[in-house]
Motif scaffolding. Structure first.
Motif, PDB file in Angstrom:
ATOM      1  N   SER A  95      12.467  20.991  40.379  1.00 35.70           N
ATOM      2  CA  SER A  95      12.480  22.200  41.208  1.00 35.70           C
ATOM      3  C   SER A  95      13.744  22.285  42.053  1.00 35.70           C
ATOM      4  O   SER A  95      14.328  23.366  42.213  1.00 35.70           O
ATOM      5  N   VAL A  96      14.201  21.151  42.598  1.00 32.27           N
ATOM      6  CA  VAL A  96      15.435  21.151  43.387  1.00 32.27           C
ATOM      7  C   VAL A  96      16.630  21.491  42.497  1.00 32.27           C
ATOM      8  O   VAL A  96      17.500  22.288  42.881  1.00 32.27           O
ATOM      9  N   ALA A  97      16.678  20.873  41.305  1.00 26.34           N
ATOM     10  CA  ALA A  97      17.772  21.173  40.377  1.00 26.34           C
ATOM     11  C   ALA A  97      17.795  22.655  40.037  1.00 26.34           C
ATOM     12  O   ALA A  97      18.866  23.280  39.967  1.00 26.34           O
ATOM     13  N   THR A  98      16.619  23.237  39.847  1.00 23.72           N
ATOM     14  CA  THR A  98      16.540  24.660  39.535  1.00 23.72           C
ATOM     15  C   THR A  98      17.002  25.502  40.711  1.00 23.72           C
ATOM     16  O   THR A  98      17.665  26.537  40.538  1.00 23.72           O
ATOM     17  N   ALA A  99      16.676  25.068  41.931  1.00 23.52           N
ATOM     18  CA  ALA A  99      17.111  25.805  43.122  1.00 23.52           C
ATOM     19  C   ALA A  99      18.629  25.886  43.206  1.00 23.52           C
ATOM     20  O   ALA A  99      19.176  26.848  43.764  1.00 23.52           O
ATOM     21  N   CYS A 100      19.308  24.899  42.623  1.00 24.56           N
ATOM     22  CA  CYS A 100      20.774  24.934  42.610  1.00 24.56           C
ATOM     23  C   CYS A 100      21.308  26.104  41.800  1.00 24.56           C
ATOM     24  O   CYS A 100      22.473  26.503  41.960  1.00 24.56           O
ATOM     25  N   LEU A 101      20.458  26.646  40.918  1.00 18.45           N
ATOM     26  CA  LEU A 101      20.873  27.736  40.038  1.00 18.45           C
ATOM     27  C   LEU A 101      20.516  29.114  40.593  1.00 18.45           C
ATOM     28  O   LEU A 101      20.817  30.129  39.961  1.00 18.45           O
ATOM     29  N   ILE A 102      19.860  29.144  41.763  1.00 18.14           N
ATOM     30  CA  ILE A 102      19.462  30.412  42.377  1.00 18.14           C
ATOM     31  C   ILE A 102      20.621  30.946  43.218  1.00 18.14           C
ATOM     32  O   ILE A 102      21.000  30.353  44.233  1.00 18.14           O
ATOM     33  N   GLU A 103      21.173  32.051  42.798  1.00 19.22           N
ATOM     34  CA  GLU A 103      22.349  32.606  43.467  1.00 19.22           C
ATOM     35  C   GLU A 103      22.078  32.879  44.941  1.00 19.22           C
ATOM     36  O   GLU A 103      21.059  33.475  45.292  1.00 19.22           O
ATOM     37  N   GLY A 104      22.962  32.395  45.795  1.00 15.42           N
ATOM     38  CA  GLY A 104      22.855  32.630  47.225  1.00 15.42           C
ATOM     39  C   GLY A 104      21.909  31.717  47.952  1.00 15.42           C
ATOM     40  O   GLY A 104      21.746  31.835  49.176  1.00 15.42           O
ATOM     41  N   SER A 105      21.283  30.776  47.250  1.00 12.59           N
ATOM     42  CA  SER A 105      20.309  29.885  47.881  1.00 12.59           C
ATOM     43  C   SER A 105      21.014  28.795  48.678  1.00 12.59           C
ATOM     44  O   SER A 105      22.188  28.485  48.439  1.00 12.59           O
ATOM     45  N   PRO A 106      20.307  28.158  49.628  1.00  9.84           N
ATOM     46  CA  PRO A 106      20.903  27.034  50.354  1.00  9.84           C
ATOM     47  C   PRO A 106      21.358  25.917  49.423  1.00  9.84           C
ATOM     48  O   PRO A 106      22.406  25.313  49.642  1.00  9.84           O
ATOM     49  N   ALA A 135      22.337  26.208  46.221  1.00  9.97           N
ATOM     50  CA  ALA A 135      23.537  26.651  45.518  1.00  9.97           C
ATOM     51  C   ALA A 135      24.759  26.603  46.425  1.00  9.97           C
ATOM     52  O   ALA A 135      25.891  26.402  45.964  1.00  9.97           O
ATOM     53  N   GLN A 136      24.526  26.760  47.715  1.00  9.58           N
ATOM     54  CA  GLN A 136      25.610  26.754  48.693  1.00  9.58           C
ATOM     55  C   GLN A 136      26.357  25.421  48.724  1.00  9.58           C
ATOM     56  O   GLN A 136      27.563  25.378  48.963  1.00  9.58           O
ATOM     57  N   VAL A 137      25.648  24.318  48.457  1.00  7.02           N
ATOM     58  CA  VAL A 137      26.274  22.991  48.572  1.00  7.02           C
ATOM     59  C   VAL A 137      26.339  22.245  47.238  1.00  7.02           C
ATOM     60  O   VAL A 137      26.954  21.178  47.148  1.00  7.02           O
ATOM     61  N   ALA A 138      25.712  22.771  46.186  1.00  2.07           N
ATOM     62  CA  ALA A 138      25.614  22.054  44.914  1.00  2.07           C
ATOM     63  C   ALA A 138      26.902  22.135  44.093  1.00  2.07           C
ATOM     64  O   ALA A 138      27.682  23.080  44.222  1.00  2.07           O
ATOM     65  N   GLN A 139      27.070  21.137  43.238  1.00  3.43           N
ATOM     66  CA  GLN A 139      28.127  21.129  42.233  1.00  3.43           C
ATOM     67  C   GLN A 139      27.438  21.302  40.880  1.00  3.43           C
ATOM     68  O   GLN A 139      26.833  20.367  40.352  1.00  3.43           O
ATOM     69  N   VAL A 140      27.493  22.509  40.321  1.00  4.39           N
ATOM     70  CA  VAL A 140      26.725  22.839  39.114  1.00  4.39           C
ATOM     71  C   VAL A 140      27.665  22.950  37.915  1.00  4.39           C
ATOM     72  O   VAL A 140      28.642  23.695  37.967  1.00  4.39           O
ATOM     73  N   PRO A 141      27.389  22.231  36.840  1.00  2.00           N
ATOM     74  CA  PRO A 141      28.229  22.335  35.641  1.00  2.00           C
ATOM     75  C   PRO A 141      27.982  23.637  34.908  1.00  2.00           C
ATOM     76  O   PRO A 141      26.982  24.326  35.127  1.00  2.00           O
ATOM     77  N   GLY A 142      28.887  23.981  34.001  1.00  2.00           N
ATOM     78  CA  GLY A 142      28.729  25.186  33.207  1.00  2.00           C
ATOM     79  C   GLY A 142      27.831  24.953  32.006  1.00  2.00           C
ATOM     80  O   GLY A 142      27.260  23.874  31.823  1.00  2.00           O
ATOM     81  N   GLY A 143      27.719  25.976  31.164  1.00  2.00           N
ATOM     82  CA  GLY A 143      26.921  25.872  29.957  1.00  2.00           C
ATOM     83  C   GLY A 143      25.469  26.229  30.181  1.00  2.00           C
ATOM     84  O   GLY A 143      25.004  26.364  31.311  1.00  2.00           O
ATOM     85  N   ARG A 144      24.735  26.384  29.082  1.00  2.00           N
ATOM     86  CA  ARG A 144      23.320  26.753  29.182  1.00  2.00           C
ATOM     87  C   ARG A 144      22.420  25.551  29.360  1.00  2.00           C
ATOM     88  O   ARG A 144      21.312  25.674  29.870  1.00  2.00           O
ATOM     89  N   SER A 145      22.855  24.377  28.920  1.00  3.48           N
ATOM     90  CA  SER A 145      22.092  23.152  29.133  1.00  3.48           C
ATOM     91  C   SER A 145      22.823  22.342  30.192  1.00  3.48           C
ATOM     92  O   SER A 145      23.881  21.769  29.951  1.00  3.48           O
ATOM     93  N   LYS A 146      22.253  22.319  31.392  1.00 10.12           N
ATOM     94  CA  LYS A 146      22.964  21.782  32.549  1.00 10.12           C
ATOM     95  C   LYS A 146      22.384  20.433  32.982  1.00 10.12           C
ATOM     96  O   LYS A 146      21.191  20.339  33.281  1.00 10.12           O
ATOM     97  N   LYS A 147      23.226  19.399  33.005  1.00 12.58           N
ATOM     98  CA  LYS A 147      22.824  18.098  33.534  1.00 12.58           C
ATOM     99  C   LYS A 147      23.061  18.095  35.033  1.00 12.58           C
ATOM    100  O   LYS A 147      24.190  18.270  35.492  1.00 12.58           O
ATOM    101  N   LEU A 148      21.991  17.907  35.776  1.00 11.87           N
ATOM    102  CA  LEU A 148      22.061  17.994  37.232  1.00 11.87           C
ATOM    103  C   LEU A 148      21.510  16.707  37.838  1.00 11.87           C
ATOM    104  O   LEU A 148      20.309  16.436  37.778  1.00 11.87           O
ATOM    105  N   GLY A 149      22.393  15.913  38.409  1.00 10.74           N
ATOM    106  CA  GLY A 149      21.971  14.689  39.074  1.00 10.74           C
ATOM    107  C   GLY A 149      21.510  14.996  40.489  1.00 10.74           C
ATOM    108  O   GLY A 149      22.266  15.542  41.291  1.00 10.74           O
ATOM    109  N   VAL A 150      20.253  14.661  40.788  1.00 13.62           N
ATOM    110  CA  VAL A 150      19.695  14.882  42.126  1.00 13.62           C
ATOM    111  C   VAL A 150      19.745  13.553  42.866  1.00 13.62           C
ATOM    112  O   VAL A 150      18.960  12.636  42.598  1.00 13.62           O
ATOM    113  N   GLU A 151      20.689  13.432  43.797  1.00 13.74           N
ATOM    114  CA  GLU A 151      20.869  12.190  44.545  1.00 13.74           C
ATOM    115  C   GLU A 151      19.787  12.042  45.607  1.00 13.74           C
ATOM    116  O   GLU A 151      19.423  13.002  46.284  1.00 13.74           O
TER     117      GLU A 151
END
Length: 351
Positions: free
Chosen positions: A285-296, A298-314
């Motif tokens: 859910s947190v990783a998905t929140a990184c993809l929500i435009e304008g969200s808190p 997304a404001q601080v996340a480093q999101v890779p491109g592409g349709r299949s996104k590897k997102l490390g949640v520290e």
């Protein structure tokens, strides 16, 4: 229950608890819950008179049965046994304990393993979702030893990939239950999101912390926890969860910019103690929140491109790698991650 009840104790992901066949437990819910409180030793902060480990992460139960649903092998009900309160709740899922369900089902001969690896389709009763676990079964036997490592667990074990589908809105009815990418609660910008686990995601700095503190430091921050709980109680009805004062959801996710090469850093309240790491579906859910435009997030996340996104949640003990696949419109359609599990004890437990 004086003769004992058949039980397997397993580590699943970064959690640990009791795995039961449904038919081995009392059919009456009240009797079942009383039994589970007794075997865990709750309510007691030390759980000294039971098997619980004095931590929410080690006071968990999986109830498993053969499924009659099309395309599903087993049904899985997760129960959280509170440590210091006489509460057993099914109000959430647990993706960590989920990692043990496939091996347990094979061990209890609910399904027949094949040589090499066995795919186990699991219906998660708490949320109505289906997950597919891939279990290593050389020679038709569950293998627990392997070379996969996950943050928060020492050593290595056999990999158990988990694939989730149709997770959006599993508890709240929609990925964004309010219909908004951002809502303001008590002056704090929040994303109320459910992609497998209901979560409230907001900047750690908005409640006075950096977001990189250790677990003990944050658990001792009474003022911060009071602010977070006030937000949680207001978020519950907004997320179609009703009064959450005695529920373990939504989880509260305090996010910051990543520091260790991941997509985002998080400190998770579950909901009143700081998680030693992060729950599987909470991470999704947190990783998905990184993809929500304008969200808190997304404001601080480093999101890779592409349709299949590897997102490390520290998190405090490392990072949880999530893979979120989005459609052409950027909406998540599948999420997955790697977990491990280990059988610790098989026998009978006494109440």
């Amino acid at each position: 229950m004086s003769d004992g009840v058949r039980c397997m104790w397993m580590r699943g992901g970064t959690s640990k608890g009791a795995f039961f066949l449904k038919d081995d437990l009392p059919a009456d819910t009240a009797a079942r819950d009383a039994f589970l409180l007794r075997i865990m030793g709750s309510p007691d902060p030390r759980q000294i008179d039971g098997m619980g480990g004095a931590d929410p992460l080690t006071s968990k139960v999986a109830v498993v049965s053969k499924s009659d649903r099309p395309g599903v092998d087993v049904d899985y009900l997760f129960l959280q046994v509170f440590v210091d309160q006489p509460i057993v709740t099914d109000s959430q899922n647990c993706g960590n304990m989920l990692a043990g369900v496939g091996p347990f089902a094979i061990e209890r001969e609910l399904i027949q393993a094949v040589d090499g690896e066995t795919r186990v389709a699991i219906f998660m009763e708490n949320t109505g979702q289906v997950a597919v676990a891939t279990v290593q079964t050389p020679g038709g036997q569950v293998a627990y030893e392997g070379h996969a490592a996950i943050s928060g667990v020492p050593g290595t074990a056999a990999p158990i990939p988990l694939a989730f589908r149709d997770t959006a809105g599993s508890s709240c009815g929609a990925l964004l239950p309010t219909g908004n990418g951002v809502d303001e609660i008590d002056g704090v910008r929040c994303t109320l999101i459910d992609n497998g686990m209901p979560c409230v995601v907001f900047l750690a700095s908005d409640v006075g912390i950096a977001g990189y503190e250790d677990r003990d430091t944050l658990d001792a921050d009474v003022a911060m926890k009071a602010k977070v709980e006030a937000i949680r109680l207001k978020a519950g009805p907004m997320m179609n969860l009703g009064n959450v004062s005695e529920k373990s959801v939504p989880k509260m996710m305090l996010v910051a910019a990543p520091k260790e090469g991941g997509a985002i850093a998080v400190r998770s309240l579950i909901p009143h103690r700081i998680h030693a790491s992060i729950g599987v579906l909470g991470a999704v859910s947190v990783a998905t929140a990184c993809l929500i435009e304008g969200s808190p997030a997304a404001q601080v996340a480093q999101v890779p491109g592409g349709r299949s996104k590897k997102l490390g949640v520290e998190h405090p003990t490392g990072a949880t790698e999530c893979v979120v696949t989005v459609d052409e419109g950027g909406q998540p359609i599948e999420a997955g991650m790697l977990r491990t599990a280990r059988k610790l004890m098989d026998g009978v437990v006494f109440a």
